[in-house]
Design a protein around this motif. Structure first.
Motif, PDB file in Angstrom:
ATOM      1  N   ILE A  12       1.142  -1.270   0.566  1.00 21.01           N
ATOM      2  CA  ILE A  12      -0.119  -0.036  -0.115  1.00 21.01           C
ATOM      3  C   ILE A  12       0.793   1.314  -0.076  1.00 21.01           C
ATOM      4  O   ILE A  12       0.596   1.831  -0.737  1.00 21.01           O
ATOM      5  N   ARG A  16       1.612   4.173  -3.184  1.00 16.88           N
ATOM      6  CA  ARG A  16       0.800   5.367  -2.743  1.00 16.88           C
ATOM      7  C   ARG A  16       2.273   6.188  -3.138  1.00 16.88           C
ATOM      8  O   ARG A  16       1.838   7.422  -3.750  1.00 16.88           O
ATOM      9  N   GLN A  23      -1.105  10.826   1.824  1.00 19.08           N
ATOM     10  CA  GLN A  23      -2.150   9.802   2.788  1.00 19.08           C
ATOM     11  C   GLN A  23      -3.580  10.245   2.743  1.00 19.08           C
ATOM     12  O   GLN A  23      -4.951   9.471   2.402  1.00 19.08           O
ATOM     13  N   LEU A  26      -5.773   9.768  -0.924  1.00 20.27           N
ATOM     14  CA  LEU A  26      -5.873   8.434  -1.115  1.00 20.27           C
ATOM     15  C   LEU A  26      -6.620   7.474  -0.060  1.00 20.27           C
ATOM     16  O   LEU A  26      -8.126   7.343  -0.697  1.00 20.27           O
ATOM     17  N   CYS A  30     -10.331   6.822  -1.430  1.00 23.79           N
ATOM     18  CA  CYS A  30     -11.132   6.064  -1.028  1.00 23.79           C
ATOM     19  C   CYS A  30     -12.027   5.610  -0.073  1.00 23.79           C
ATOM     20  O   CYS A  30     -13.184   4.888   0.354  1.00 23.79           O
ATOM     21  N   ILE A  37      -5.966   4.923   6.417  1.00 23.36           N
ATOM     22  CA  ILE A  37      -4.637   5.010   5.666  1.00 23.36           C
ATOM     23  C   ILE A  37      -3.594   4.428   6.636  1.00 23.36           C
ATOM     24  O   ILE A  37      -2.444   3.859   6.517  1.00 23.36           O
ATOM     25  N   LYS A  51     -12.823  -1.918   1.058  1.00 26.68           N
ATOM     26  CA  LYS A  51     -11.817  -1.103   1.646  1.00 26.68           C
ATOM     27  C   LYS A  51     -10.443  -1.506   0.675  1.00 26.68           C
ATOM     28  O   LYS A  51      -9.983  -0.635   0.206  1.00 26.68           O
ATOM     29  N   ILE A  55      -9.176   0.869  -2.283  1.00 23.33           N
ATOM     30  CA  ILE A  55      -7.461   2.107  -1.853  1.00 23.33           C
ATOM     31  C   ILE A  55      -6.877   1.160  -3.549  1.00 23.33           C
ATOM     32  O   ILE A  55      -6.048   1.597  -4.523  1.00 23.33           O
TER      33      ILE A  55
END
Length: 71
Positions: A12, A16, A23, A26, A30, A37, A51, A55
């Motif tokens: 993750i 990213r 964060q 993102l 989401c 996050i 989730k 993501i």
């Protein structure tokens, strides 16, 4: 294929970074909090399947990519 929390959290974070988004961004994409996050990336919480899918979509990858599983 076994679940590995360290792989998920690292992927993750890496995806990213690859997308060059924060964060906060993102989280917004989401529909979760920034704290969520942060918790996913630090391995404190595991995202549910809904989730995880959100993501993955926001990062342009599949859930399997994030989990480190072959397609």
């Amino acid at each position: 294929m076994a679940f590995n929390l360290d792989t998920l959290r690292a992927n993750i974070r890496a995806e990213r970074a690859r997308c060059n988004i924060s964060q906060e961004e993102l989280a917004h994409r989401c529909g979760v909090s920034t704290a969520a996050i942060l918790s996913y990336e630090n391995g404190i919480y595991v995202p549910g399947t809904d989730k995880l899918a959100a993501i993955a979509e926001a990062l342009g990858v599949t859930p399997n990519d994030l989990l480190g599983w072959p397609e």
